[in-house]
Design an enzyme around this catalytic site. Structure first.
Site, PDB file in Angstrom:
ATOM      1  N   TYR A 227       9.024  22.810  46.948  1.00  0.00           N
ATOM      2  CA  TYR A 227      10.141  22.925  47.590  1.00  0.00           C
ATOM      3  C   TYR A 227      11.333  22.556  46.728  1.00  0.00           C
ATOM      4  O   TYR A 227      12.369  23.234  46.316  1.00  0.00           O
ATOM      5  CB  TYR A 227      10.283  22.271  48.914  1.00  0.00           C
ATOM      6  CG  TYR A 227      11.471  22.786  49.684  1.00  0.00           C
ATOM      7  CD1 TYR A 227      11.695  23.823  50.376  1.00  0.00           C
ATOM      8  CD2 TYR A 227      12.542  21.504  49.831  1.00  0.00           C
ATOM      9  CE1 TYR A 227      12.797  24.015  50.921  1.00  0.00           C
ATOM     10  CE2 TYR A 227      13.469  21.933  50.555  1.00  0.00           C
ATOM     11  CZ  TYR A 227      13.894  23.133  51.261  1.00  0.00           C
ATOM     12  OH  TYR A 227      15.034  23.211  51.902  1.00  0.00           O
TER      13      TYR A 227
ATOM     14  N   TYR B  79      11.290  21.986  43.460  1.00  0.00           N
ATOM     15  CA  TYR B  79      11.307  22.780  42.209  1.00  0.00           C
ATOM     16  C   TYR B  79      12.080  24.197  42.679  1.00  0.00           C
ATOM     17  O   TYR B  79      13.112  24.356  41.832  1.00  0.00           O
ATOM     18  CB  TYR B  79       9.867  22.954  41.960  1.00  0.00           C
ATOM     19  CG  TYR B  79      10.123  23.759  40.680  1.00  0.00           C
ATOM     20  CD1 TYR B  79      10.321  23.244  39.062  1.00  0.00           C
ATOM     21  CD2 TYR B  79      10.075  25.298  40.511  1.00  0.00           C
ATOM     22  CE1 TYR B  79      10.214  23.806  38.056  1.00  0.00           C
ATOM     23  CE2 TYR B  79       9.867  26.091  39.312  1.00  0.00           C
ATOM     24  CZ  TYR B  79      10.061  25.410  38.222  1.00  0.00           C
ATOM     25  OH  TYR B  79      10.113  25.931  37.059  1.00  0.00           O
TER      26      TYR B  79
ATOM     27  N   GLU C 225      -0.658  39.646  48.831  1.00  0.00           N
ATOM     28  CA  GLU C 225      -1.711  38.805  48.552  1.00  0.00           C
ATOM     29  C   GLU C 225      -1.377  37.538  48.657  1.00  0.00           C
ATOM     30  O   GLU C 225      -0.168  37.226  48.372  1.00  0.00           O
ATOM     31  CB  GLU C 225      -2.212  38.822  46.843  1.00  0.00           C
ATOM     32  CG  GLU C 225      -2.769  40.580  46.608  1.00  0.00           C
ATOM     33  CD  GLU C 225      -2.667  40.701  45.323  1.00  0.00           C
ATOM     34  OE1 GLU C 225      -3.357  41.510  44.846  1.00  0.00           O
ATOM     35  OE2 GLU C 225      -2.217  39.744  44.539  1.00  0.00           O
TER      36      GLU C 225
ATOM     37  N   LYS D 213      -0.792  33.871  47.393  1.00  0.00           N
ATOM     38  CA  LYS D 213      -0.340  33.259  46.295  1.00  0.00           C
ATOM     39  C   LYS D 213      -1.061  31.934  46.038  1.00  0.00           C
ATOM     40  O   LYS D 213      -0.590  30.728  46.716  1.00  0.00           O
ATOM     41  CB  LYS D 213       1.108  33.131  46.048  1.00  0.00           C
ATOM     42  CG  LYS D 213       1.673  32.617  44.474  1.00  0.00           C
ATOM     43  CD  LYS D 213       3.136  32.571  44.590  1.00  0.00           C
ATOM     44  CE  LYS D 213       3.851  32.216  43.093  1.00  0.00           C
ATOM     45  NZ  LYS D 213       3.249  31.192  42.996  1.00  0.00           N
TER      46      LYS D 213
ATOM     47  N   ARG E 262      -2.156  30.080  30.725  1.00  0.00           N
ATOM     48  CA  ARG E 262      -0.868  30.535  30.456  1.00  0.00           C
ATOM     49  C   ARG E 262      -0.227  30.102  29.509  1.00  0.00           C
ATOM     50  O   ARG E 262       0.596  30.814  28.732  1.00  0.00           O
ATOM     51  CB  ARG E 262      -0.163  30.787  31.828  1.00  0.00           C
ATOM     52  CG  ARG E 262       1.010  31.478  32.007  1.00  0.00           C
ATOM     53  CD  ARG E 262       1.702  31.722  33.056  1.00  0.00           C
ATOM     54  NE  ARG E 262       2.418  30.265  33.425  1.00  0.00           N
ATOM     55  CZ  ARG E 262       2.993  30.069  34.588  1.00  0.00           C
ATOM     56  NH1 ARG E 262       3.663  30.914  35.142  1.00  0.00           N
ATOM     57  NH2 ARG E 262       3.823  28.777  34.665  1.00  0.00           N
TER      58      ARG E 262
ATOM     59  N   GLU F 253      -6.399  33.045  39.086  1.00  0.00           N
ATOM     60  CA  GLU F 253      -5.953  31.804  39.342  1.00  0.00           C
ATOM     61  C   GLU F 253      -7.205  30.788  39.395  1.00  0.00           C
ATOM     62  O   GLU F 253      -8.250  31.111  40.447  1.00  0.00           O
ATOM     63  CB  GLU F 253      -5.139  31.778  40.664  1.00  0.00           C
ATOM     64  CG  GLU F 253      -4.320  30.514  40.836  1.00  0.00           C
ATOM     65  CD  GLU F 253      -3.158  30.741  40.108  1.00  0.00           C
ATOM     66  OE1 GLU F 253      -2.159  29.747  40.088  1.00  0.00           O
ATOM     67  OE2 GLU F 253      -2.790  31.579  39.334  1.00  0.00           O
TER      68      GLU F 253
ATOM     69  N   LYS G 201       3.249  43.238  45.567  1.00  0.00           N
ATOM     70  CA  LYS G 201       3.401  43.938  44.354  1.00  0.00           C
ATOM     71  C   LYS G 201       3.399  45.419  44.635  1.00  0.00           C
ATOM     72  O   LYS G 201       2.932  45.999  45.611  1.00  0.00           O
ATOM     73  CB  LYS G 201       1.879  43.725  43.658  1.00  0.00           C
ATOM     74  CG  LYS G 201       1.609  42.267  43.340  1.00  0.00           C
ATOM     75  CD  LYS G 201       0.166  42.156  42.743  1.00  0.00           C
ATOM     76  CE  LYS G 201      -0.035  40.613  42.397  1.00  0.00           C
ATOM     77  NZ  LYS G 201      -1.393  40.738  41.848  1.00  0.00           N
TER      78      LYS G 201
ATOM     79  N   LYS H  59       8.011  32.599  49.078  1.00  0.00           N
ATOM     80  CA  LYS H  59       7.841  31.307  49.264  1.00  0.00           C
ATOM     81  C   LYS H  59       7.880  30.747  50.669  1.00  0.00           C
ATOM     82  O   LYS H  59       9.084  30.864  51.074  1.00  0.00           O
ATOM     83  CB  LYS H  59       8.556  30.304  48.053  1.00  0.00           C
ATOM     84  CG  LYS H  59       8.402  30.698  46.781  1.00  0.00           C
ATOM     85  CD  LYS H  59       7.092  30.737  46.149  1.00  0.00           C
ATOM     86  CE  LYS H  59       6.421  29.042  45.917  1.00  0.00           C
ATOM     87  NZ  LYS H  59       6.970  28.550  45.168  1.00  0.00           N
TER      88      LYS H  59
END
Length: 666
Positions: free
Chosen positions: A30, A32, A108, A110, A131, A166, A282, A306
């Site tokens: 939060y 960030y 989806e 996250k 990544r 992930e 998406k 979020k």
């Protein structure tokens, strides 16, 4: 926002990015998100400030070589642009529909983990990569192969295909790892994501396997078979048929369906066995995505909603008051159990009297609790309209709840402290700190042993540890630290700790603001505890990283008659008060910050090189900045990771050989 504030904000975000990529994030998602929102607003208002390396234009942090070698991605591993309201979700969907009326959307979970791509050639896994900075990542193939959800071979599959997903850790696996960490005397991980990130970078795949990582595939990056790249939904279906573990997803066509699924995921997120930090929306038709670019760092045709921090109401049933190592009185609210982010929560700190007064909290009050960074329970506010009649704000006691001595609140401070230096509660915490790994490192001396020995009055100060050998028979008879074998083993460890360098003893004294690093700096400067104890404030201020507050606490500690007597006892027991002058110690590197990266040849491990830097007056840091004097890397020609950053800043990159010659020449 001023330009200076903007630049400071960028520095904070970059620091958070580095920590996140290393699996050691120090702020909540939060917090960030709020920083990135502020950055976007500033750059919108002042577009001339934005540069190509702004966090708004780049992905993650430069990769650090650890578990494998660095590799360049065939397909950039970009981020997804975040939105924080359902209005933003609807606005984005309408932009898409205005261009492609037949657009469909996939929603989806996250997953809160770290991204990894898998590259298959003719059915065989050839490369697994993290990544990194979105363009260059790290080869973690060996570790990926021990993750059960990663299939090493795709049967009857020709050509090449690359998928992205992930790596994450279930809460059950995370709890098991932390139990093992604590059993082995190691620091527990802060959260599943940090643990997963550190585990994937393990040099030993056997340790990676033990920790139980999981993996969800959420995207086809590229495929020779074009049928994988037409519909996202169909692509995931094909991957499942190949045996891959894909992220849960729902195909939607209307705004209402998308918002309903986002809401449903939000409602069940606490019931999932793993952490999520949002919902991804998406475009299902992959060919349409490039019509909706979102900038250099973001994948086209995606957004991520979020969720706000989860919070719930509960009732305070009790306020527990404890005493910390420094004598600080710590109030903790005990409330009716609630579920937050998948765990049951029953308590949260109330910090101090000012905090209690500001929120008007008393026993019986209804409070709103949330999890900071989905980790630490905190109280956001009370609900005054639900306060029972006669309830009053809680008041901290005017006497210590453990020893009964008066408590005081120093002028200008918010904390209330016990004035009794011999308070048993303080004593327990002091001894626990004294025997800890960072201090005297008396292995096997657990917290329960400390409490038992304090309760039985064998320990009335930290110095009494060195008297325990005189009570060996009684200790064995009472079983206070186990049977004969265990008792003798622990007494031997205590005896051997007398040979520890004085910096460890200094750390064990628990002087406020003097931790492991400060103690090391102080002993490098003074070389003996006698010299330190007689130093004045002005002299102490000459020591790197020692400020006025720390200097005053050190002078105050050694001026206390009780502490002077304690030091004399340590001297009498034979503990080391000074370190013999090391001929290899110098101040050649005084004032210089040095960063290490890459594999080593002349040193057994990184810590050995760090020790040499510190013994010669330098400071070892983990990341390259404008303050870095040298970057040590045997691969000086590399143009990735820390090397790239060093070259951008004009910082010399030297090999171990050159570093050692530098020391010799000086």
């Amino acid at each position: 926002m001023t330009k200076t504030e903007y630049q400071e904000l960028i520095a904070k975000i970059r620091s958070a990015n580095h920590a996140y990529e290393e699996g050691s994030s120090f702020i909540s998602d939060y917090e960030y998100d709020q920083m990135t929102l502020a950055l976007r607003e500033a750059e919108k208002e002042h577009p001339e400030w934005r540069k190509s390396d702004s966090p708004s234009q780049t992905v993650g942090a430069p990769v650090k070589r650890a578990a494998g070698v660095t590799v360049e991605h065939d397909v950039p591993m970009l981020s997804i642009q975040d939105v924080f309201s359902t209005e933003d979700v609807v606005s984005w969907m309408r932009e898409v529909k205005a261009v492609h009326a037949d657009a469909k959307f996939v929603v989806e979970q996250k997953i809160d983990g770290l991204s990894m791509s898998l590259r298959y050639e003719n059915g065989q896994l050839r490369l697994a990569e993290t990544r990194g900075d979105g363009l260059i990542g790290e080869d973690v193939t060996v570790n990926a192969l021990v993750i059960p959800d990663v299939i090493p071979t795709i049967k009857d599959h020709s050509g090449s295909i690359e998928v992205r997903g992930e790596v994450y850790m279930t809460r059950e696996a995370f709890d098991s790892v932390n139990v093992r960490q604590e059993t082995n005397g190691k620091e527990p991980f802060a959260n599943p994501r940090n643990c997963a990130a550190g585990t994937l970078r393990q040099l030993d795949p056997r340790e990676t396997k033990k920790r139980g990582l999981s993996f969800f595939v959420f995207n086809v990056q590229r495929a020779e078979d074009a049928s994988y790249m037409e519909s996202h939904t169909e692509g995931l279906k094909k991957l499942r048929e190949l045996g891959m573990h894909t992220v849960p997803s729902v195909l939607c066509t209307t705004e209402e369906e998308v918002l309903r699924e986002i809401s449903r995921i939000g409602e069940i997120r606490g019931e999932l066995s793993y952490d999520i930090d949002g919902a991804v929306v998406k475009l299902d038709q992959i060919s349409m995505r490039e019509d909706f670019p979102a900038g250099a760092k973001y994948s086209a045709g995606h957004i991520a909603y979020k969720y706000p921090p989860e919070e719930k109401e509960t009732v305070v049933r009790e306020i527990e008051v404890s005493v910390g190592m420094t004598g600080r009185i710590n109030p903790t609210a005990i409330f009716d159990p609630i579920r937050l982010c998948g765990t049951t929560v029953t308590r949260a700190t109330l910090h101090n009297q000012d905090f209690i007064d500001s929120l008007h909290i008393g026993i019986g009050d209804t409070v709103v609790v949330y999890k900071s960074g989905e980790i630490i329970p905190k109280i956001r506010r009370s609900v005054p309209e639900k306060r029972p009649a006669g309830t009053e704000d809680f008041r901290l006691p005017d006497r210590c709840p453990v020893c009964g001595e008066p408590v005081v609140r120093e002028e200008g401070m918010s904390d209330v402290k016990c004035t009794n230096a011999a308070c048993p509660a303080q004593l327990e915490r002091h001894i626990i700190n004294f025997v800890s790994r960072d201090a005297m490192d008396i292995k096997g001396f657990g917290e329960e042993y400390v409490k038992s020995l304090v309760r039985e009055q064998y320990l009335k100060s930290t110095a009494d540890l060195y008297e325990l050998k005189n009570h060996r028979e009684e200790l064995i008879e009472k079983g206070l630290i186990g049977k004969e074998k265990n008792t003798d083993k622990l007494l031997n460890v205590i005896e051997n700790s007398k040979n520890n360098p004085p910096e460890r003893l200094l750390t064990g004294l628990a002087i406020p603001n003097v931790g492991k690093t400060s103690a090391k700096n102080l002993m490098r400067y003074f070389s003996s505890l006698d010299a330190l104890s007689s130093a004045g404030i002005d002299t102490l201020l000459e020591v790197p990283d020692v400020g006025l507050t720390t200097a005053e606490t050190i002078v105050g500690f050694f001026a206390n008659p009780g502490n002077q007597a304690l030091m004399e006892r340590f001297r009498g027991y034979g503990l080391k008060m000074s370190e013999e002058k090391d001929e290899n110690v110098s101040e050649i590197l005084k004032g210089k910050t040095i960063v290490i990266t890459g594999s080593l040849v002349h040193f057994a491990n990184r810590q050995a090189l760090v020790d040499v830097i510190e013994r010669n007056g330098g400071k070892a840091a983990g990341s390259v900045s404008g303050k870095t004097a040298y970057l040590i890397n045997n691969d000086t020609a590399s143009n990735s990771g820390k090397n790239k950053k060093a070259k951008e800043l004009g910082i010399p990159i030297i090999s171990e050989e050159e570093f050692l010659k530098l020391l010799e020449s000086e």
